[in-house]
Design an enzyme around this catalytic site. Sequence first.
Site, PDB file in Angstrom:
ATOM      1  N   CYS A 297       0.855  -1.188   0.000  1.00 21.50           N
ATOM      2  CA  CYS A 297       0.000   0.000   0.000  1.00 21.50           C
ATOM      3  C   CYS A 297       0.887   1.232   0.000  1.00 21.50           C
ATOM      4  CB  CYS A 297      -0.877  -0.017   1.251  1.00 21.50           C
ATOM      5  SG  CYS A 297      -1.993   1.402   1.365  1.00 21.50           S
TER       6      CYS A 297
ATOM      7  N   HIS B 101      -8.880  -3.832  -2.557  1.00 19.00           N
ATOM      8  CA  HIS B 101      -7.939  -3.095  -1.708  1.00 19.00           C
ATOM      9  C   HIS B 101      -8.314  -1.601  -1.663  1.00 19.00           C
ATOM     10  CE1 HIS B 101      -3.753  -2.173  -0.136  1.00 19.00           C
ATOM     11  NE2 HIS B 101      -4.159  -0.989  -0.552  1.00 19.00           N
ATOM     12  N   GLU B 102      -8.584  -1.029  -2.843  1.00 19.05           N
ATOM     13  CA  GLU B 102      -8.931   0.402  -2.890  1.00 19.05           C
ATOM     14  C   GLU B 102     -10.295   0.655  -2.252  1.00 19.05           C
ATOM     15  OE1 GLU B 102      -6.610   2.406  -3.516  1.00 19.05           O
ATOM     16  OE2 GLU B 102      -5.313   0.817  -4.235  1.00 19.05           O
TER      17      GLU B 102
ATOM     18  N   HIS C 232     -10.147   1.111   1.321  1.00 21.90           N
ATOM     19  CA  HIS C 232      -9.715   2.460   1.732  1.00 21.90           C
ATOM     20  C   HIS C 232     -10.907   3.393   1.939  1.00 21.90           C
ATOM     21  CE1 HIS C 232      -5.375   2.523   1.817  1.00 21.90           C
ATOM     22  NE2 HIS C 232      -5.267   1.989   0.613  1.00 21.90           N
TER      23      HIS C 232
END
Length: 196
Positions: free
Chosen positions: A105, A147-148, A151
Amino acid sequence: MILPIVAYGDAVLKKKAKDITKDYPNFEGLLENMFETMYNAYGVGLAAPQIGLPIRLFLVDTTPFSEDEDLSKEEQKALNGFKRVFINAQIVEEDGDEWAFNEGCLSIPDVREDVFRKPNITIEYLDENFNAQKESFDGLIARVIQHEYDHIEGILFTDKLSSLKKRLLKGRLTNISKGKINVDYRMRFPGQKKKR
Ligand SMILES: [Zn+2]
């Protein structure tokens, strides 16, 4: 313009981000800056909280993964040029048997760990023109999106590790938040003492 990437430990990375509307100020400029920031750091994805904005926006460009020779030709082709903007995204379906992939990351430089996620997702989002889209993805493309997406939900990949792994990483993560790390792109560290 290259924006500073917010480092591990900043509260903005823990916040559930909010939807935005078409009239978001200087949206085109923001996208341009975010792409420039992502490419400058050799990232394959960047979410708005990582530049300090708690809004539901992230970008993905998986092209760098397409050069991985361990992947099938088909996968390489799918990854090459896969570039998308996701606004107000919602993952509406996630299924299949979880698989491990070594994730990193931009907010947590030099830390890489295996993370388990489901392989197939369906996601609803607005594209960069604020047109509604619904698409399904698998493999590495799904992985980067997950993954994004985490966030904008206020979740980091380190949150998904075992408690033992977390304990082992604690010192390194504290150092990152204090800026005690060598990194070759612009960052902003929450625990760094201000210079006079
Ligand atoms: Zn990340």
